[in-house]
Design a protein around this motif. Structure first.
Motif, PDB file in Angstrom:
ATOM      1  N   ARG A  83      43.182  50.712   6.531  1.00 28.84           N
ATOM      2  CA  ARG A  83      44.213  49.672   6.442  1.00 28.84           C
ATOM      3  C   ARG A  83      43.756  48.497   5.564  1.00 28.84           C
ATOM      4  O   ARG A  83      44.058  47.339   5.853  1.00 28.84           O
ATOM      5  CB  ARG A  83      44.605  49.174   7.829  1.00 28.84           C
ATOM      6  N   GLU A  92      51.258  55.248  10.182  1.00 27.90           N
ATOM      7  CA  GLU A  92      50.581  54.567  11.295  1.00 27.90           C
ATOM      8  C   GLU A  92      49.898  53.286  10.826  1.00 27.90           C
ATOM      9  O   GLU A  92      49.832  52.307  11.580  1.00 27.90           O
ATOM     10  CB  GLU A  92      49.567  55.510  11.935  1.00 27.90           C
ATOM     11  N   ASP A 136      43.581  54.902   6.427  1.00 25.17           N
ATOM     12  CA  ASP A 136      42.960  54.808   7.751  1.00 25.17           C
ATOM     13  C   ASP A 136      42.279  53.468   7.955  1.00 25.17           C
ATOM     14  O   ASP A 136      42.292  52.910   9.051  1.00 25.17           O
ATOM     15  CB  ASP A 136      41.953  55.945   7.937  1.00 25.17           C
ATOM     16  N   SER A 173      55.667  55.534  12.640  1.00 27.09           N
ATOM     17  CA  SER A 173      55.420  56.844  13.245  1.00 27.09           C
ATOM     18  C   SER A 173      56.019  57.923  12.370  1.00 27.09           C
ATOM     19  O   SER A 173      56.895  57.668  11.531  1.00 27.09           O
ATOM     20  CB  SER A 173      56.012  56.924  14.654  1.00 27.09           C
ATOM     21  N   GLY A 207      52.216  50.501  11.046  1.00 24.43           N
ATOM     22  CA  GLY A 207      52.812  50.290  12.363  1.00 24.43           C
ATOM     23  C   GLY A 207      53.986  51.191  12.657  1.00 24.43           C
ATOM     24  O   GLY A 207      54.802  50.875  13.530  1.00 24.43           O
ATOM     25  N   ARG A 248      51.205  60.713   7.622  1.00 22.20           N
ATOM     26  CA  ARG A 248      51.041  60.189   8.977  1.00 22.20           C
ATOM     27  C   ARG A 248      50.114  58.982   8.993  1.00 22.20           C
ATOM     28  O   ARG A 248      50.393  57.975   9.667  1.00 22.20           O
ATOM     29  CB  ARG A 248      50.488  61.271   9.898  1.00 22.20           C
ATOM     30  N   SER A 249      49.014  59.044   8.257  1.00 17.39           N
ATOM     31  CA  SER A 249      48.076  57.922   8.224  1.00 17.39           C
ATOM     32  C   SER A 249      48.712  56.685   7.619  1.00 17.39           C
ATOM     33  O   SER A 249      48.523  55.566   8.112  1.00 17.39           O
ATOM     34  CB  SER A 249      46.816  58.315   7.444  1.00 17.39           C
TER      35      SER A 249
END
Length: 369
Positions: free
Chosen positions: A209, A338, A207, A343, A341, A334-335
């Motif tokens: 990054r 994302e 989250d 999905s 960049g 998912r995290s």
């Protein structure tokens, strides 16, 4: 931030409007003056006519004496008109900005449920208000998700601690009890708590990054994840197939391996009791790298599938076993996607099972350099 007081934007706009009118009025009067001078010489004497004496015509000094007071009055009127009109117009123009300011102050105090809902046709202020409303909605959803996640994480962490306390109390009240079974159960509970803590750390890292990026081939990651979990699949009587072409992306090798391992682990654990299968496929489509994980299993409804990416959510009928995980597998996937960049898409397979598709940006020459 402390700032020294200054003129308001409304007053500055009113002064600018009045100044513009003064300049425009001054230029107009200058043009009129130049135009009149063309027809008025310095000293004009009209020739005498029959029965009439000679008359002197108007001179420039006479024209200046008559023109200057009127011009000063006109400029004064423009100044007053410009200040009053500019103040009114600036107030009307800045009215939407006042609503946006009030909304930002409410948001700064911790209120996220309000919206501006600025009326009228689209212009710069309406676009700013709509963008702010969208941001407030996203922040409100994110805050609600974080609160829900914190509550679920607290509950999940509390469970192994409560079980550990119960086992220790039982051992203290019954000294003659076999400690071997107690130690084994404590080891299992402690391992689950460690797994949950590590999953939370991975999710937090994704989250935020905060990770180094490098060139990564998803096909090699898929093969490594398959080799790692192949013993678990064989123990359950499942087959694992990997196929596809080279798919290079730019990101963290460790996180992408964690993402693929989580997907494969879920596909193995939540599968048919026997004679099931899992397929990993990598492909490249224009500027996108695609990782697809399909598994057999019981039929899943679209509504159930849509909830699987929520933290600590498990499908109906999924039994919590030694390999059931901590309920963060797809949330971590998912995290990570994302954060790179990409999905994550989940679809129920016809006949049962699940198809998970991860799309990531393909590595380009510009990014590689």
């Amino acid at each position: 931030m402390d700032r020294s007081p200054g003129l308001s934007v409304r007053l500055r706009l009113a002064l600018s409007y009045a100044g513009f009118l003064m300049v425009a009025g001054g230029l107009l009067l200058a043009v009129v003056w130049v135009f009149l001078l063309r027809y008025v010489p310095d000293d004009v004497v009209q020739a005498p006519q029959r029965g009439r004496p000679g008359l002197h015509g108007p001179t420039r000094s006479d024209l200046l004496a008559a023109f200057a007071p009127k011009a000063a009055i006109a400029l004064g009127f423009l100044l007053v008109f410009g200040l009053i009109g500019g103040w009114i117009l600036a107030g009307r123009m800045l009215a939407p900005l006042a609503r946006i300011r009030d909304a930002t102050r409410r948001a700064g105090s911790g209120s996220w449920g309000h919206r501006i809902h600025l009326e009228g046709r689209r212009d710069e202020f309406r676009e700013l208000a709509d963008s702010f409303d969208t941001m407030l909605g996203q922040l409100e959803d994110h805050l609600a998700e974080q609160r829900r996640f914190a509550a679920n994480a607290s509950h999940e962490l509390r469970t192994p601690l409560a079980v550990t306390q119960t086992l220790l109390e039982v051992a203290r009240n019954d000294p003659a009890r076999d400690n071997g079974e107690l130690v084994e159960r404590l080891h299992a509970v402690n391992s689950r708590a460690i797994d949950l803590t590590e999953a939370l750390l991975v999710l937090s890292k994704a989250d935020q990054r905060s990770f180094a990026r490098e060139r990564v081939d998803l096909s090699l990651i898929a093969e490594e994840a398959a080799e790692t979990l192949l013993p678990l699949a064989e123990k359950r009587g499942l087959t694992v197939e990997t196929s596809g072409s080279v798919g290079s992306t730019f990101g963290s090798y460790a996180l992408l391996l964690q993402m693929t391992t989580n997907l494969l682990h879920n596909a193995i654990v939540h599968n048919l009791p026997a004679q099931g299968g899992v397929r990993l496929t990598t492909s490249t489509h224009q500027d996108t790298v695609v990782l697809t994980v399909e598994n057999t299993g019981r039929e899943l409804t679209p509504h159930l599938v849509s909830t699987l990416v929520e933290p600590f959510q498990r499908g109906t009928g999924r039994i919590r076993t030694d390999h059931a995980g901590v309920g963060l597998g797809l949330a971590i996937v998912r995290s990570i996607a994302e954060a790179h960049g990409g999905s994550l898409t989940l679809d129920p397979r016809p006949g049962g099972g699940l198809r998970v598709t991860v799309r990531l940006p393909a590595l380009t020459a510009d990014v590689e350099r």
